[in-house]
Write a protein that holds these residues in place. Sequence first.
Motif, PDB file in Angstrom:
ATOM      1  N   ALA A 239       0.856  -1.192   0.000  1.00 24.67           N
ATOM      2  CA  ALA A 239       0.000   0.000   0.000  1.00 24.67           C
ATOM      3  C   ALA A 239       0.884   1.232   0.000  1.00 24.67           C
ATOM      4  O   ALA A 239       1.902   1.274   0.699  1.00 24.67           O
ATOM      5  CB  ALA A 239      -0.915  -0.002   1.222  1.00 24.67           C
TER       6      ALA A 239
ATOM      7  N   VAL B 288      -3.959   5.835   1.814  1.00 24.22           N
ATOM      8  CA  VAL B 288      -4.289   4.481   1.378  1.00 24.22           C
ATOM      9  C   VAL B 288      -3.976   3.479   2.481  1.00 24.22           C
ATOM     10  O   VAL B 288      -4.765   2.568   2.775  1.00 24.22           O
ATOM     11  CB  VAL B 288      -3.532   4.129   0.086  1.00 24.22           C
ATOM     12  CG1 VAL B 288      -3.723   2.653  -0.272  1.00 24.22           C
ATOM     13  CG2 VAL B 288      -4.005   5.012  -1.066  1.00 24.22           C
TER      14      VAL B 288
ATOM     15  N   ARG C 298     -13.118   3.571  -7.218  1.00 30.05           N
ATOM     16  CA  ARG C 298     -13.375   4.884  -6.610  1.00 30.05           C
ATOM     17  C   ARG C 298     -14.770   5.375  -6.973  1.00 30.05           C
ATOM     18  O   ARG C 298     -15.502   5.888  -6.118  1.00 30.05           O
ATOM     19  CB  ARG C 298     -12.309   5.881  -7.077  1.00 30.05           C
ATOM     20  CG  ARG C 298     -12.340   7.193  -6.309  1.00 30.05           C
ATOM     21  CD  ARG C 298     -11.175   8.080  -6.693  1.00 30.05           C
ATOM     22  NE  ARG C 298     -11.183   9.320  -5.930  1.00 30.05           N
ATOM     23  CZ  ARG C 298     -10.303  10.294  -6.087  1.00 30.05           C
ATOM     24  NH1 ARG C 298      -9.327  10.160  -6.986  1.00 30.05           N
ATOM     25  NH2 ARG C 298     -10.376  11.399  -5.360  1.00 30.05           N
TER      26      ARG C 298
ATOM     27  N   ALA D 283      -4.730   0.273  -6.086  1.00 33.67           N
ATOM     28  CA  ALA D 283      -5.111   0.790  -4.763  1.00 33.67           C
ATOM     29  C   ALA D 283      -4.835   2.283  -4.650  1.00 33.67           C
ATOM     30  O   ALA D 283      -5.616   3.034  -4.059  1.00 33.67           O
ATOM     31  CB  ALA D 283      -4.366   0.032  -3.674  1.00 33.67           C
ATOM     32  N   ARG D 284      -3.703   2.726  -5.241  1.00 31.69           N
ATOM     33  CA  ARG D 284      -3.358   4.147  -5.177  1.00 31.69           C
ATOM     34  C   ARG D 284      -4.349   4.994  -5.975  1.00 31.69           C
ATOM     35  O   ARG D 284      -4.840   6.005  -5.487  1.00 31.69           O
ATOM     36  CB  ARG D 284      -1.943   4.369  -5.693  1.00 31.69           C
ATOM     37  CG  ARG D 284      -1.485   5.831  -5.581  1.00 31.69           C
ATOM     38  CD  ARG D 284      -0.071   6.026  -6.061  1.00 31.69           C
ATOM     39  NE  ARG D 284       0.028   5.967  -7.505  1.00 31.69           N
ATOM     40  CZ  ARG D 284       0.818   5.145  -8.167  1.00 31.69           C
ATOM     41  NH1 ARG D 284       1.563   4.268  -7.514  1.00 31.69           N
ATOM     42  NH2 ARG D 284       0.875   5.164  -9.474  1.00 31.69           N
TER      43      ARG D 284
ATOM     44  N   GLY E 195      -7.580   4.379  -2.030  1.00 34.38           N
ATOM     45  CA  GLY E 195      -7.868   3.502  -0.899  1.00 34.38           C
ATOM     46  C   GLY E 195      -9.297   3.021  -0.816  1.00 34.38           C
ATOM     47  O   GLY E 195      -9.653   2.295   0.116  1.00 34.38           O
TER      48      GLY E 195
END
Length: 273
Positions: free
Chosen positions: A37, A42, A138, A163-164, A168
């Motif tokens: 992560a 995040v 997102r 994930a970035r 998050g």
Amino acid sequence: MFNEIKDFAAPELDVYARTSEVQLLRYYEPEPGIFIAESPKVIERALKAGYHPISFLVEHKDLEGEAQEILKQYPDVPVYTAEYELLVKLTGFALTRGMLCSMRRNPLPSVEEICRNASRIAVLENVVNPTNIGAIFRSAAALHMDAVLLTGGCSDPLYRRAARVSMGTVFQIPWTYFDKKTVWPQDGMQTLQNLGFKTAAMALRDDSVGIEDKALRSEEKLAVILGTEGDGLASQTIADCDYTVKIPMSHGVDSLNVAAASAVAFWELGHRE
């Protein structure tokens, strides 16, 4: 437990510098593996979602910044640190987010668990670009989707870039893959039907309904299905869906990127009437 980086070859740093995403995924096979992560925001969302840190990698200047509150909570977790110039050499790229964390993956829940209390879900078919995965997650989290399901051909939502890009939100919205034994679309569609979902294929077809169609919003449970970059959904998937849904275009534009299309679809279909 702070550790000043002096030996770039230290095996503890392999996960950050010398291990691919796929290798991290299979790190403890057959048990769930590891993911990285990036950025305090995040990392914080991952920790709140119940993921457990293995170690942190933090640039010196960030030890007193946003990272500080996170590190206070985990005094027994190793923290590797150095100046920016050294970290660039270690990782092989500019570390612009200041903080990384290696984490243990959690076992994925079943499709049935994910969908138990959901009325609006997104289903991703073979979306392979991690940036698109992150952007879709997102939008799903922000625009009223209750969960996300992925076919086996999709990129992993916990890959670092995904994930970035999601900021998050991959840790805030429930998600899982269809079981490896599930043949898509045949078995997957049957599973969705058994769970009470009507299915809406997002596709540019002449026989489609407009995304503003009231029948879509009136469905008690709706699965919005989006396809891979470029080719879109497979013909069999479209044929098996209850609806084929089209986003009207103007200025001669023929299609939207799947991430952009997902935002439009989730905004329009994320509410029930």
